[in-house]
Motif scaffolding. Structure first.
Motif, PDB file in Angstrom:
ATOM      1  N   ASN A  11       0.822  -1.223   0.000  1.00 23.67           N
ATOM      2  CA  ASN A  11       0.000   0.000   0.000  1.00 23.67           C
ATOM      3  C   ASN A  11       0.854   1.271   0.000  1.00 23.67           C
ATOM      4  O   ASN A  11       0.655   2.173   0.801  1.00 23.67           O
ATOM      5  N   GLU A  12       1.777   1.345  -0.934  1.00 22.92           N
ATOM      6  CA  GLU A  12       2.661   2.508  -1.063  1.00 22.92           C
ATOM      7  C   GLU A  12       2.393   3.287  -2.347  1.00 22.92           C
ATOM      8  O   GLU A  12       3.265   3.997  -2.842  1.00 22.92           O
ATOM      9  N   ALA A  13       1.182   3.184  -2.891  1.00 22.33           N
ATOM     10  CA  ALA A  13       0.872   3.851  -4.162  1.00 22.33           C
ATOM     11  C   ALA A  13       1.128   5.357  -4.109  1.00 22.33           C
ATOM     12  O   ALA A  13       1.567   5.948  -5.089  1.00 22.33           O
ATOM     13  N   LEU A  14       0.860   5.964  -2.974  1.00 26.59           N
ATOM     14  CA  LEU A  14       1.045   7.419  -2.856  1.00 26.59           C
ATOM     15  C   LEU A  14       2.511   7.816  -2.713  1.00 26.59           C
ATOM     16  O   LEU A  14       2.857   8.977  -2.943  1.00 26.59           O
ATOM     17  N   ASN A  15       3.378   6.881  -2.332  1.00 23.23           N
ATOM     18  CA  ASN A  15       4.784   7.200  -2.061  1.00 23.23           C
ATOM     19  C   ASN A  15       5.772   6.660  -3.078  1.00 23.23           C
ATOM     20  O   ASN A  15       6.887   7.165  -3.178  1.00 23.23           O
ATOM     21  N   LEU A  16       5.401   5.618  -3.800  1.00 22.43           N
ATOM     22  CA  LEU A  16       6.382   4.857  -4.560  1.00 22.43           C
ATOM     23  C   LEU A  16       7.121   5.667  -5.616  1.00 22.43           C
ATOM     24  O   LEU A  16       8.356   5.665  -5.645  1.00 22.43           O
ATOM     25  N   GLU A  17       6.421   6.362  -6.482  1.00 24.77           N
ATOM     26  CA  GLU A  17       7.095   7.103  -7.553  1.00 24.77           C
ATOM     27  C   GLU A  17       8.048   8.155  -6.986  1.00 24.77           C
ATOM     28  O   GLU A  17       9.177   8.293  -7.475  1.00 24.77           O
ATOM     29  N   HIS A  18       7.601   8.872  -5.986  1.00 22.87           N
ATOM     30  CA  HIS A  18       8.446   9.896  -5.364  1.00 22.87           C
ATOM     31  C   HIS A  18       9.689   9.265  -4.722  1.00 22.87           C
ATOM     32  O   HIS A  18      10.797   9.765  -4.879  1.00 22.87           O
ATOM     33  N   SER A  19       9.489   8.168  -4.020  1.00 21.80           N
ATOM     34  CA  SER A  19      10.605   7.509  -3.347  1.00 21.80           C
ATOM     35  C   SER A  19      11.629   6.968  -4.338  1.00 21.80           C
ATOM     36  O   SER A  19      12.834   7.099  -4.123  1.00 21.80           O
ATOM     37  N   VAL A  20      11.154   6.364  -5.406  1.00 22.37           N
ATOM     38  CA  VAL A  20      12.066   5.842  -6.429  1.00 22.37           C
ATOM     39  C   VAL A  20      12.809   6.998  -7.096  1.00 22.37           C
ATOM     40  O   VAL A  20      14.026   6.924  -7.326  1.00 22.37           O
ATOM     41  N   GLY A  21      12.109   8.083  -7.382  1.00 23.30           N
ATOM     42  CA  GLY A  21      12.771   9.262  -7.958  1.00 23.30           C
ATOM     43  C   GLY A  21      13.853   9.813  -7.049  1.00 23.30           C
ATOM     44  O   GLY A  21      14.955  10.156  -7.504  1.00 23.30           O
ATOM     45  N   ASP A  22      13.552   9.904  -5.759  1.00 27.32           N
ATOM     46  CA  ASP A  22      14.552  10.375  -4.790  1.00 27.32           C
ATOM     47  C   ASP A  22      15.740   9.431  -4.711  1.00 27.32           C
ATOM     48  O   ASP A  22      16.893   9.871  -4.641  1.00 27.32           O
ATOM     49  N   LEU A  23      15.463   8.145  -4.700  1.00 30.07           N
ATOM     50  CA  LEU A  23      16.548   7.165  -4.649  1.00 30.07           C
ATOM     51  C   LEU A  23      17.509   7.355  -5.804  1.00 30.07           C
ATOM     52  O   LEU A  23      18.722   7.459  -5.613  1.00 30.07           O
ATOM     53  N   PHE A  24      16.979   7.430  -7.020  1.00 28.76           N
ATOM     54  CA  PHE A  24      17.836   7.560  -8.191  1.00 28.76           C
ATOM     55  C   PHE A  24      18.461   8.951  -8.320  1.00 28.76           C
ATOM     56  O   PHE A  24      19.528   9.098  -8.904  1.00 28.76           O
ATOM     57  N   ALA A  25      17.825   9.966  -7.774  1.00 24.90           N
ATOM     58  CA  ALA A  25      18.419  11.303  -7.792  1.00 24.90           C
ATOM     59  C   ALA A  25      19.708  11.325  -6.979  1.00 24.90           C
ATOM     60  O   ALA A  25      20.672  12.000  -7.345  1.00 24.90           O
ATOM     61  N   HIS A  26      19.721  10.588  -5.867  1.00 29.34           N
ATOM     62  CA  HIS A  26      20.898  10.559  -5.001  1.00 29.34           C
ATOM     63  C   HIS A  26      21.857   9.429  -5.334  1.00 29.34           C
ATOM     64  O   HIS A  26      23.030   9.478  -4.952  1.00 29.34           O
ATOM     65  N   ASN A  27      21.355   8.403  -5.997  1.00 27.92           N
ATOM     66  CA  ASN A  27      22.139   7.185  -6.260  1.00 27.92           C
ATOM     67  C   ASN A  27      21.837   6.665  -7.660  1.00 27.92           C
ATOM     68  O   ASN A  27      21.206   5.620  -7.817  1.00 27.92           O
ATOM     69  N   PRO A  28      22.270   7.365  -8.690  1.00 28.74           N
ATOM     70  CA  PRO A  28      21.861   6.998 -10.048  1.00 28.74           C
ATOM     71  C   PRO A  28      22.378   5.654 -10.545  1.00 28.74           C
ATOM     72  O   PRO A  28      21.819   5.099 -11.486  1.00 28.74           O
ATOM     73  N   SER A  29      23.403   5.099  -9.907  1.00 33.95           N
ATOM     74  CA  SER A  29      23.973   3.855 -10.426  1.00 33.95           C
ATOM     75  C   SER A  29      23.443   2.595  -9.744  1.00 33.95           C
ATOM     76  O   SER A  29      23.816   1.487 -10.118  1.00 33.95           O
ATOM     77  N   VAL A  30      22.556   2.741  -8.757  1.00 31.92           N
ATOM     78  CA  VAL A  30      22.044   1.545  -8.079  1.00 31.92           C
ATOM     79  C   VAL A  30      20.968   0.876  -8.914  1.00 31.92           C
ATOM     80  O   VAL A  30      20.371   1.479  -9.799  1.00 31.92           O
ATOM     81  N   LYS A  31      20.743  -0.383  -8.629  1.00 35.42           N
ATOM     82  CA  LYS A  31      19.621  -1.139  -9.187  1.00 35.42           C
ATOM     83  C   LYS A  31      18.571  -1.251  -8.092  1.00 35.42           C
ATOM     84  O   LYS A  31      18.892  -1.240  -6.903  1.00 35.42           O
ATOM     85  N   LEU A  32      17.314  -1.380  -8.475  1.00 32.39           N
ATOM     86  CA  LEU A  32      16.221  -1.430  -7.518  1.00 32.39           C
ATOM     87  C   LEU A  32      15.338  -2.640  -7.781  1.00 32.39           C
ATOM     88  O   LEU A  32      14.893  -2.858  -8.911  1.00 32.39           O
ATOM     89  N   LEU A  33      15.082  -3.410  -6.739  1.00 32.60           N
ATOM     90  CA  LEU A  33      14.103  -4.490  -6.785  1.00 32.60           C
ATOM     91  C   LEU A  33      12.963  -4.108  -5.858  1.00 32.60           C
ATOM     92  O   LEU A  33      13.150  -3.969  -4.653  1.00 32.60           O
ATOM     93  N   ILE A  34      11.791  -3.881  -6.437  1.00 30.20           N
ATOM     94  CA  ILE A  34      10.590  -3.598  -5.661  1.00 30.20           C
ATOM     95  C   ILE A  34       9.878  -4.929  -5.434  1.00 30.20           C
ATOM     96  O   ILE A  34       9.569  -5.645  -6.388  1.00 30.20           O
ATOM     97  N   VAL A  35       9.645  -5.257  -4.162  1.00 35.85           N
ATOM     98  CA  VAL A  35       8.949  -6.491  -3.807  1.00 35.85           C
ATOM     99  C   VAL A  35       7.586  -6.090  -3.262  1.00 35.85           C
ATOM    100  O   VAL A  35       7.475  -5.593  -2.146  1.00 35.85           O
TER     101      VAL A  35
END
Length: 97
Positions: A11-35
């Motif tokens: 139930n993170e629909a309201l947060n997910l896009e923003h959180s992923v954007g923030d993650l990649f803004a600070h850490n552009p070379s990481v990979k992300l697995l959303i479970v």
């Protein structure tokens, strides 16, 4: 070193896009697995959309809500240099690499 962020969600629909954007803004070379633990609010669909538009994102869909199982399964990887992030709460996403 390659870094994988594992992001358990429910139930993170309201947060997910923003959180992923923030993650990649600070850490552009990481990979992300959303479970996603079968969120009824559409989190899984949002995660799929993010994965379609960004090759750094992968999604695992699970049939039950079990963040603790996700943690116990993936936590041992932390010892190998992988980073694990609890949920997609923005306050937890800083520079990790």
């Amino acid at each position: 070193m390659n870094t994988l962020v594992i992001m358990p969600t429910y139930n993170e629909a309201l947060n997910l896009e923003h959180s992923v954007g923030d993650l990649f803004a600070h850490n552009p070379s990481v990979k992300l697995l959303i479970v996603d633990d079968n969120s009824p609010d559409g989190t899984g669909d949002i995660a799929d959309s993010l994965a379609t538009s960004d090759e750094r994102v992968s999604v695992m869909h699970r049939n039950e809500k079990s963040v603790l199982t996700t943690w116990s399964r993936w936590m041992p990887m932390a010892a190998t240099g992988l980073w694990i992030c609890r949920s997609c709460w923005p306050r937890l996403l800083g520079t990790i690499s």
